[in-house]
Scaffold this motif. Structure first.
Motif, PDB file in Angstrom:
ATOM      1  N   ASP A  82       0.807  -1.230   0.000  1.00 17.33           N
ATOM      2  CA  ASP A  82       0.000   0.000   0.000  1.00 17.33           C
ATOM      3  C   ASP A  82       0.840   1.280   0.000  1.00 17.33           C
ATOM      4  O   ASP A  82       0.316   2.364   0.277  1.00 17.33           O
ATOM      5  CB  ASP A  82      -0.976   0.030   1.187  1.00 17.33           C
ATOM      6  N   SER A  83       2.120   1.172  -0.295  1.00 19.32           N
ATOM      7  CA  SER A  83       2.976   2.344  -0.426  1.00 19.32           C
ATOM      8  C   SER A  83       3.577   2.369  -1.825  1.00 19.32           C
ATOM      9  O   SER A  83       3.795   1.324  -2.438  1.00 19.32           O
ATOM     10  CB  SER A  83       4.109   2.307   0.612  1.00 19.32           C
ATOM     11  N   LEU A  84       3.848   3.565  -2.329  1.00 16.44           N
ATOM     12  CA  LEU A  84       4.514   3.701  -3.617  1.00 16.44           C
ATOM     13  C   LEU A  84       6.010   3.849  -3.388  1.00 16.44           C
ATOM     14  O   LEU A  84       6.455   4.752  -2.662  1.00 16.44           O
ATOM     15  CB  LEU A  84       3.977   4.911  -4.383  1.00 16.44           C
ATOM     16  N   VAL A  85       6.772   2.964  -4.025  1.00 15.70           N
ATOM     17  CA  VAL A  85       8.218   2.944  -3.865  1.00 15.70           C
ATOM     18  C   VAL A  85       8.862   3.344  -5.192  1.00 15.70           C
ATOM     19  O   VAL A  85       8.563   2.750  -6.241  1.00 15.70           O
ATOM     20  CB  VAL A  85       8.708   1.544  -3.426  1.00 15.70           C
ATOM     21  N   PHE A  86       9.739   4.337  -5.134  1.00 16.32           N
ATOM     22  CA  PHE A  86      10.415   4.798  -6.340  1.00 16.32           C
ATOM     23  C   PHE A  86      11.340   3.704  -6.864  1.00 16.32           C
ATOM     24  O   PHE A  86      12.122   3.111  -6.112  1.00 16.32           O
ATOM     25  CB  PHE A  86      11.205   6.072  -6.044  1.00 16.32           C
ATOM     26  N   VAL A  87      11.293   3.458  -8.190  1.00 16.33           N
ATOM     27  CA  VAL A  87      12.109   2.425  -8.815  1.00 16.33           C
ATOM     28  C   VAL A  87      13.221   3.039  -9.648  1.00 16.33           C
ATOM     29  O   VAL A  87      14.398   2.736  -9.459  1.00 16.33           O
ATOM     30  CB  VAL A  87      11.249   1.489  -9.687  1.00 16.33           C
ATOM     31  N   ALA A  88      12.849   3.911 -10.597  1.00 11.73           N
ATOM     32  CA  ALA A  88      13.857   4.458 -11.498  1.00 11.73           C
ATOM     33  C   ALA A  88      13.278   5.635 -12.262  1.00 11.73           C
ATOM     34  O   ALA A  88      12.056   5.751 -12.425  1.00 11.73           O
ATOM     35  CB  ALA A  88      14.335   3.384 -12.482  1.00 11.73           C
ATOM     36  N   PRO A  89      14.145   6.542 -12.764  1.00  9.60           N
ATOM     37  CA  PRO A  89      13.680   7.591 -13.678  1.00  9.60           C
ATOM     38  C   PRO A  89      13.474   6.994 -15.065  1.00  9.60           C
ATOM     39  O   PRO A  89      13.979   5.920 -15.389  1.00  9.60           O
ATOM     40  CB  PRO A  89      14.826   8.596 -13.666  1.00  9.60           C
ATOM     41  N   LEU A  90      12.719   7.702 -15.899  1.00  7.69           N
ATOM     42  CA  LEU A  90      12.425   7.198 -17.243  1.00  7.69           C
ATOM     43  C   LEU A  90      12.458   8.336 -18.247  1.00  7.69           C
ATOM     44  O   LEU A  90      11.772   9.341 -18.068  1.00  7.69           O
ATOM     45  CB  LEU A  90      11.050   6.529 -17.263  1.00  7.69           C
ATOM     46  N   GLN A  91      13.221   8.200 -19.292  1.00  7.92           N
ATOM     47  CA  GLN A  91      13.366   9.086 -20.449  1.00  7.92           C
ATOM     48  C   GLN A  91      13.880  10.471 -20.070  1.00  7.92           C
ATOM     49  O   GLN A  91      13.182  11.271 -19.458  1.00  7.92           O
ATOM     50  CB  GLN A  91      12.070   9.217 -21.241  1.00  7.92           C
ATOM     51  N   LYS A  92      15.100  10.736 -20.493  1.00 12.94           N
ATOM     52  CA  LYS A  92      15.708  12.038 -20.261  1.00 12.94           C
ATOM     53  C   LYS A  92      15.008  13.114 -21.090  1.00 12.94           C
ATOM     54  O   LYS A  92      14.542  12.872 -22.193  1.00 12.94           O
ATOM     55  CB  LYS A  92      17.188  12.003 -20.656  1.00 12.94           C
TER      56      LYS A  92
END
Length: 365
Positions: A82-92
């Motif tokens: 039930d939490s949002l966890v940051f994974v990675a950035p996407l597209q510069k």
């Protein structure tokens, strides 16, 4: 075009002598009297990056957040406990081979893919294997698509997994949309006309005034389009490359005049702005854009600029299902593909801090 509007939504489109001389939409409150459900929202724990979102796309436990003024166009998140966890950035953000200044993210669950479509130039798109967001930054694994070098295409959406696309066509009043395939410079117009206006109004002016958002029904060749400057919503399907089953949910084109250059439309402040639109397999979700002060008179509880308490829900036959009424004003509302939850950005009334919230939607009887 046949009119399939429901009682309380009926608006007669008439011919007129100058661009945009259209009557306002009739009230729709009575349509939702017995279909309103109240939804309580709660804060979703998440990494700070999520709070920068200018919107979101959801597929299963995968979230793509539109970044605002960041080097990366998107942030990728997973829903865990039930939490949002940051994974990675996407597209510069940029002009490089895999970069763009603005992109539209579109999940295609039928091919387990995520499409990134260049909104600035409309010349390139990428398909990413969406199964594992941790690998999304591997640009060498992206499949690239070349799009037509045509400036008057808007809201480009994939029709299939292998290079078919549909878009709004701005410069042809007889054809509101078109299809094309990657690598082919030609487009095939679809026979869905723009709302009727006087012949003195340039085609491109009408297209710009009616610009909006296309959404595809996952796993189907059905589409919904919502104009951003007025309550004008079209549902249709593609059959053997032709438009079919055309239905209008709302039928109020924008009211506008032309600027001194005779081309650029000036939208009237008396026209209600349109809807943010989202499509799932079962439903069409329409959330009022609320882009002008006068909109507050037509919405529940007079929400602040750019927010809304309510979302109108239709099935794909065009039948009204329910009105979702949230307990606080929401921005960038999105719905999970199983139609069980809404996610949105809002502000804490006690602290005025932006946060991400979630509301559970009970199944329709």
């Amino acid at each position: 075009m046949k009119n399939f509007l429901y009682p309380g939504m009926l608006v007669v489109t008439v011919l007129f002598s100058r661009c945009g001389n259209i009557p306002e939409s009739a009230g729709t409150d009575s349509l939702w009297d017995d279909r309103t459900v109240e939804v309580a929202t709660s804060t979703v724990p998440c990494d700070d990056e999520a709070l920068l979102t200018g919107g979101m796309e959801i597929s299963g436990d995968r979230f793509v957040m539109y970044n605002i003024s960041q080097p990366d166009l998107f942030g990728c998140f997973r829903l865990r406990n039930d939490s949002l966890v940051f994974v990675a950035p996407l597209q510069k953000r940029g002009n490089g081979p895999y970069e763009a200044l603005m992109s539209q993210a579109v999940f295609m669950p039928e091919c387990d893919g995520l499409f990134l479509i260049d909104r600035q130039t409309g010349r390139k798109a990428f398909r990413i294997d969406s199964a594992d967001p941790e690998k999304w930054s591997d640009v060498k694994s992206w499949r690239a698509f070349e799009l037509p070098n045509k400036p008057n295409l808007m809201s480009i959406v994939p029709t299939d997994c292998s290079g078919g696309f549909i878009a709004q066509l701005l410069d042809d009043r007889r054809h509101m949309f078109c299809t094309f395939r990657s690598g082919d410079s030609t487009v095939a117009p679809l026979s869905i006309p723009y709302p009727e206006v006087s012949e003195g109004c340039p085609d491109i002016s009408l297209g710009i005034a009616c610009r909006g958002t296309l959404q595809k029904r996952p796993g189907s060749q059905e589409y919904v389009f919502s104009a951003q400057n007025s309550r004008y919503v079209v549902v249709f399907s593609l059959k053997e490359g032709q438009a079919a089953d055309i239905r209008l949910l709302y039928d109020t084109p924008p009211q506008f005049t032309l600027a001194s250059d005779g081309i650029n439309p000036r939208i009237s402040g008396e026209t209600l702005s349109g809807f943010y639109v989202q499509a799932t397999r079962k439903y069409i979700y329409l959330t009022p854009r609320n882009h002008r002060d006068a909109d507050t008179k037509a919405l529940e509880r007079s929400p602040a600029f750019g927010t809304a308490y309510e979302t109108f829900v239709f099935d794909w036959e065009g039948n009204p299902v329910r009105k979702i009424l949230a307990d606080k004003p929401l921005q960038t509302v999105a719905f999970t593909d199983d139609d069980r939850f809404l996610y949105a950005k809002t502000a804490d009334p006690q602290q005025s801090d932006e946060c991400l919230v979630r509301g559970r939607i009970l199944p329709t009887e």
